[in-house]
Design a protein around this motif. Sequence first.
Motif, PDB file in Angstrom:
ATOM      1  N   GLN A  76       0.841  -1.188   0.000  1.00 31.16           N
ATOM      2  CA  GLN A  76       0.000   0.000   0.000  1.00 31.16           C
ATOM      3  C   GLN A  76       0.879   1.241   0.000  1.00 31.16           C
ATOM      4  OE1 GLN A  76      -3.658   1.848   2.620  1.00 31.16           O
ATOM      5  NE2 GLN A  76      -2.422   0.319   3.591  1.00 31.16           N
ATOM      6  N   ASN A  77       1.136   1.787  -1.190  1.00 33.80           N
ATOM      7  CA  ASN A  77       1.842   3.057  -1.280  1.00 33.80           C
ATOM      8  C   ASN A  77       1.470   3.753  -2.590  1.00 33.80           C
ATOM      9  OD1 ASN A  77       3.870   2.581  -3.386  1.00 33.80           O
ATOM     10  ND2 ASN A  77       4.826   1.194  -1.923  1.00 33.80           N
ATOM     11  N   PRO A  78       1.575   5.077  -2.630  1.00 33.85           N
ATOM     12  CA  PRO A  78       1.125   5.831  -3.806  1.00 33.85           C
ATOM     13  C   PRO A  78       1.840   5.478  -5.111  1.00 33.85           C
ATOM     14  CG  PRO A  78       1.441   7.303  -1.950  1.00 33.85           C
ATOM     15  CD  PRO A  78       1.977   5.965  -1.546  1.00 33.85           C
ATOM     16  N   LYS A  79       3.120   5.103  -5.048  1.00 35.56           N
ATOM     17  CA  LYS A  79       3.860   4.808  -6.280  1.00 35.56           C
ATOM     18  C   LYS A  79       3.534   3.439  -6.850  1.00 35.56           C
ATOM     19  CE  LYS A  79       7.755   7.853  -5.559  1.00 35.56           C
ATOM     20  NZ  LYS A  79       9.199   7.993  -5.474  1.00 35.56           N
ATOM     21  N   ILE A 106      -5.790   4.865  -7.770  1.00 34.75           N
ATOM     22  CA  ILE A 106      -5.317   4.402  -6.467  1.00 34.75           C
ATOM     23  C   ILE A 106      -4.113   5.193  -5.959  1.00 34.75           C
ATOM     24  CG2 ILE A 106      -3.816   2.539  -7.299  1.00 34.75           C
ATOM     25  CD1 ILE A 106      -6.137   2.438  -4.203  1.00 34.75           C
ATOM     26  N   GLY A 107      -3.218   5.600  -6.854  1.00 36.09           N
ATOM     27  CA  GLY A 107      -2.064   6.397  -6.436  1.00 36.09           C
ATOM     28  C   GLY A 107      -2.474   7.729  -5.843  1.00 36.09           C
ATOM     29  N   ASP A 108      -3.420   8.389  -6.504  1.00 31.90           N
ATOM     30  CA  ASP A 108      -3.930   9.670  -5.987  1.00 31.90           C
ATOM     31  C   ASP A 108      -4.616   9.483  -4.641  1.00 31.90           C
ATOM     32  OD1 ASP A 108      -2.992  10.854  -8.301  1.00 31.90           O
ATOM     33  OD2 ASP A 108      -4.934  10.806  -9.319  1.00 31.90           O
ATOM     34  N   TYR A 109      -5.404   8.419  -4.518  1.00 29.46           N
ATOM     35  CA  TYR A 109      -6.109   8.173  -3.273  1.00 29.46           C
ATOM     36  C   TYR A 109      -5.125   7.929  -2.120  1.00 29.46           C
ATOM     37  CZ  TYR A 109      -9.177   6.253   0.243  1.00 29.46           C
ATOM     38  OH  TYR A 109      -9.828   6.046   1.418  1.00 29.46           O
TER      39      TYR A 109
END
Length: 115
Positions: A76-79, A106-109
């Motif tokens: 679970q990480n933005p990248k 998902i990255g933005d979230y």
Amino acid sequence: LERKEQGDDCSLAPLIEKSLGKIDWNKDAISIHNLVRGLNPMPGAYFSINDKTYKVWETEVIDENTNLKPGEIVLQNPKEGLVIQTGNGLLSIKTIQAQNSKRMNIGDYLRGNVI
């Protein structure tokens, strides 16, 4: 348009209910991926974690397994995004909609939230 009589061996399909979209993480990644695709856009596939419900719009199957239990978050990480262990394989969530929120990549979230 005219409707043709189909005979006695036909029947109506059952209505699609919202409860059909609840994701069962014990199923394999391909089945869950197909559930998301099949119920998109309405009623949609969803899961709940920590009393929050998330609607899943887009996923990708990863043909790997971990030693985690089905439904546990692997990554679970933005990248790199959000990856969840299923009964067989990993499922990467690409587009999500949190409860009372808008649909997001998902990255933005994950830049502003934690699941």
